[in-house]
Design a protein around this motif. Structure first.
Motif, PDB file in Angstrom:
ATOM      1  N   GLU A   8     -17.496 -35.861  45.895  1.00 52.65           N
ATOM      2  CA  GLU A   8     -17.932 -34.797  47.192  1.00 52.65           C
ATOM      3  C   GLU A   8     -16.007 -34.160  48.135  1.00 52.65           C
ATOM      4  O   GLU A   8     -15.391 -33.559  48.044  1.00 52.65           O
ATOM      5  CB  GLU A   8     -18.596 -34.713  48.195  1.00 52.65           C
ATOM      6  N   ARG A   9     -15.321 -35.524  47.517  1.00 46.13           N
ATOM      7  CA  ARG A   9     -14.291 -35.586  48.075  1.00 46.13           C
ATOM      8  C   ARG A   9     -13.417 -34.745  46.749  1.00 46.13           C
ATOM      9  O   ARG A   9     -12.720 -34.061  46.871  1.00 46.13           O
ATOM     10  CB  ARG A   9     -13.750 -36.661  48.364  1.00 46.13           C
ATOM     11  N   ALA A  10     -13.295 -35.251  46.131  1.00 48.35           N
ATOM     12  CA  ALA A  10     -12.955 -34.635  44.624  1.00 48.35           C
ATOM     13  C   ALA A  10     -12.700 -32.927  44.868  1.00 48.35           C
ATOM     14  O   ALA A  10     -11.833 -32.309  45.038  1.00 48.35           O
ATOM     15  CB  ALA A  10     -13.063 -34.570  43.462  1.00 48.35           C
ATOM     16  N   ALA A  11     -14.360 -32.735  44.825  1.00 47.90           N
ATOM     17  CA  ALA A  11     -14.949 -31.398  45.358  1.00 47.90           C
ATOM     18  C   ALA A  11     -14.181 -30.219  46.040  1.00 47.90           C
ATOM     19  O   ALA A  11     -13.195 -29.618  46.437  1.00 47.90           O
ATOM     20  CB  ALA A  11     -16.366 -30.557  45.264  1.00 47.90           C
ATOM     21  N   LEU A  12     -14.067 -31.398  48.101  1.00 52.21           N
ATOM     22  CA  LEU A  12     -13.147 -30.910  48.973  1.00 52.21           C
ATOM     23  C   LEU A  12     -12.636 -30.868  48.757  1.00 52.21           C
ATOM     24  O   LEU A  12     -11.262 -29.363  48.864  1.00 52.21           O
ATOM     25  CB  LEU A  12     -13.961 -31.259  49.866  1.00 52.21           C
ATOM     26  N   ALA A  13     -11.331 -31.531  48.170  1.00 49.66           N
ATOM     27  CA  ALA A  13     -10.241 -31.585  47.530  1.00 49.66           C
ATOM     28  C   ALA A  13      -9.765 -30.006  46.456  1.00 49.66           C
ATOM     29  O   ALA A  13      -8.323 -29.540  47.169  1.00 49.66           O
ATOM     30  CB  ALA A  13      -9.482 -32.884  46.909  1.00 49.66           C
ATOM     31  N   ASN A  14     -10.430 -30.088  45.807  1.00 47.30           N
ATOM     32  CA  ASN A  14     -10.465 -29.106  45.020  1.00 47.30           C
ATOM     33  C   ASN A  14      -9.713 -27.506  45.406  1.00 47.30           C
ATOM     34  O   ASN A  14      -9.557 -26.360  45.416  1.00 47.30           O
ATOM     35  CB  ASN A  14     -11.085 -28.678  43.602  1.00 47.30           C
ATOM     36  N   ARG A  15     -11.145 -27.650  46.686  1.00 45.67           N
ATOM     37  CA  ARG A  15     -11.207 -26.155  47.408  1.00 45.67           C
ATOM     38  C   ARG A  15     -10.213 -25.818  48.588  1.00 45.67           C
ATOM     39  O   ARG A  15      -9.301 -25.035  48.235  1.00 45.67           O
ATOM     40  CB  ARG A  15     -12.732 -26.151  48.185  1.00 45.67           C
ATOM     41  N   THR A  16      -9.795 -26.965  48.808  1.00 42.47           N
ATOM     42  CA  THR A  16      -8.743 -27.689  49.849  1.00 42.47           C
ATOM     43  C   THR A  16      -7.607 -27.134  49.020  1.00 42.47           C
ATOM     44  O   THR A  16      -6.257 -25.728  49.900  1.00 42.47           O
ATOM     45  CB  THR A  16      -9.050 -27.902  50.889  1.00 42.47           C
ATOM     46  N   ALA A  17      -7.033 -27.615  48.231  1.00 36.85           N
ATOM     47  CA  ALA A  17      -5.755 -27.104  46.999  1.00 36.85           C
ATOM     48  C   ALA A  17      -6.267 -25.704  46.808  1.00 36.85           C
ATOM     49  O   ALA A  17      -4.613 -24.838  46.594  1.00 36.85           O
ATOM     50  CB  ALA A  17      -5.612 -28.105  46.096  1.00 36.85           C
ATOM     51  N   ALA A  18      -7.326 -24.926  46.497  1.00 34.66           N
ATOM     52  CA  ALA A  18      -7.301 -23.641  46.131  1.00 34.66           C
ATOM     53  C   ALA A  18      -6.325 -22.794  46.790  1.00 34.66           C
ATOM     54  O   ALA A  18      -6.339 -22.089  46.955  1.00 34.66           O
ATOM     55  CB  ALA A  18      -8.602 -23.572  45.357  1.00 34.66           C
ATOM     56  N   THR A  19      -7.698 -23.035  47.921  1.00 36.35           N
ATOM     57  CA  THR A  19      -7.222 -22.199  48.952  1.00 36.35           C
ATOM     58  C   THR A  19      -5.936 -21.872  49.937  1.00 36.35           C
ATOM     59  O   THR A  19      -5.396 -21.345  50.317  1.00 36.35           O
ATOM     60  CB  THR A  19      -8.629 -22.493  50.296  1.00 36.35           C
ATOM     61  N   SER A  20      -5.347 -22.841  49.986  1.00 35.83           N
ATOM     62  CA  SER A  20      -4.223 -23.591  49.977  1.00 35.83           C
ATOM     63  C   SER A  20      -2.932 -23.161  49.274  1.00 35.83           C
ATOM     64  O   SER A  20      -1.657 -22.749  50.711  1.00 35.83           O
ATOM     65  CB  SER A  20      -3.627 -24.749  51.140  1.00 35.83           C
ATOM     66  N   LEU A  21      -2.643 -23.251  48.156  1.00 35.41           N
ATOM     67  CA  LEU A  21      -1.590 -22.450  47.266  1.00 35.41           C
ATOM     68  C   LEU A  21      -2.221 -20.750  47.239  1.00 35.41           C
ATOM     69  O   LEU A  21      -2.817 -20.422  46.873  1.00 35.41           O
ATOM     70  CB  LEU A  21      -2.113 -22.569  45.593  1.00 35.41           C
ATOM     71  N   PRO A  22      -0.575 -20.004  48.614  1.00 33.90           N
ATOM     72  CA  PRO A  22      -0.581 -18.882  47.943  1.00 33.90           C
ATOM     73  C   PRO A  22       0.156 -18.419  46.514  1.00 33.90           C
ATOM     74  O   PRO A  22       0.713 -18.927  45.958  1.00 33.90           O
ATOM     75  CB  PRO A  22       0.018 -18.450  49.472  1.00 33.90           C
ATOM     76  N   GLY A  23      -0.466 -17.300  46.272  1.00 41.55           N
ATOM     77  CA  GLY A  23       0.462 -16.685  44.922  1.00 41.55           C
ATOM     78  C   GLY A  23      -0.360 -17.441  43.406  1.00 41.55           C
ATOM     79  O   GLY A  23       0.753 -17.683  42.251  1.00 41.55           O
ATOM     80  N   GLY A  24      -1.045 -18.418  43.478  1.00 43.06           N
ATOM     81  CA  GLY A  24      -1.120 -19.437  42.381  1.00 43.06           C
ATOM     82  C   GLY A  24      -0.728 -19.731  41.408  1.00 43.06           C
ATOM     83  O   GLY A  24       0.306 -20.754  42.521  1.00 43.06           O
ATOM     84  N   ALA A  25       0.048 -20.334  40.803  1.00 45.76           N
ATOM     85  CA  ALA A  25       0.568 -21.722  39.884  1.00 45.76           C
ATOM     86  C   ALA A  25       1.481 -21.008  40.173  1.00 45.76           C
ATOM     87  O   ALA A  25       2.397 -20.224  40.459  1.00 45.76           O
ATOM     88  CB  ALA A  25       0.184 -21.426  38.154  1.00 45.76           C
ATOM     89  N   ALA A  26       2.250 -22.276  40.295  1.00 42.80           N
ATOM     90  CA  ALA A  26       3.869 -22.380  41.027  1.00 42.80           C
ATOM     91  C   ALA A  26       4.960 -21.855  39.351  1.00 42.80           C
ATOM     92  O   ALA A  26       4.586 -22.446  38.104  1.00 42.80           O
ATOM     93  CB  ALA A  26       3.986 -23.869  41.732  1.00 42.80           C
TER      94      ALA A  26
END
Length: 89
Positions: free
Chosen positions: A71-89
């Motif tokens: 659940e921690r990994a899933a939350l971190a993945n969800r949070t990272a996916a929503t906080s990165l604007p514009g997709g890949a760097a």
């Protein structure tokens, strides 16, 4: 003579009219699977406190720890996916 002075913000910090914002409620809702997994882990840790843990208790503990980590990994993945604007760097 010493005077006792209170601050209005401290006194009214938990007043009825100070409700959580929609963003705070959304964050709590997003973290709810992790919160529930941690509560389950705590329940599993409490059960064998007054006796010697059995093999079944140890399996339940491992399963609960794995669930918390997942659940921690899933939350971190969800949070990272929503906080990165514009997709890949």
């Amino acid at each position: 003579m010493n005077h006792v002075v209170t601050l209005q913000d401290v006194v009214t910090a938990f007043a009825d009219w100070k409700e959580p914002t929609s963003a705070e409620l959304d964050t709590i809702e997003e973290e709810m699977p992790l919160i529930l997994a941690e509560v389950d882990l705590l329940d599993v840790q409490i059960v064998p406190l007054d006796r010697t843990p059995t093999e079944l208790d140890e399996r339940r503990l491992r399963r609960a720890r794995r669930r918390v980590l997942a659940e921690r990994a899933a939350l971190a993945n969800r949070t990272a996916a929503t906080s990165l604007p514009g997709g890949a760097a």
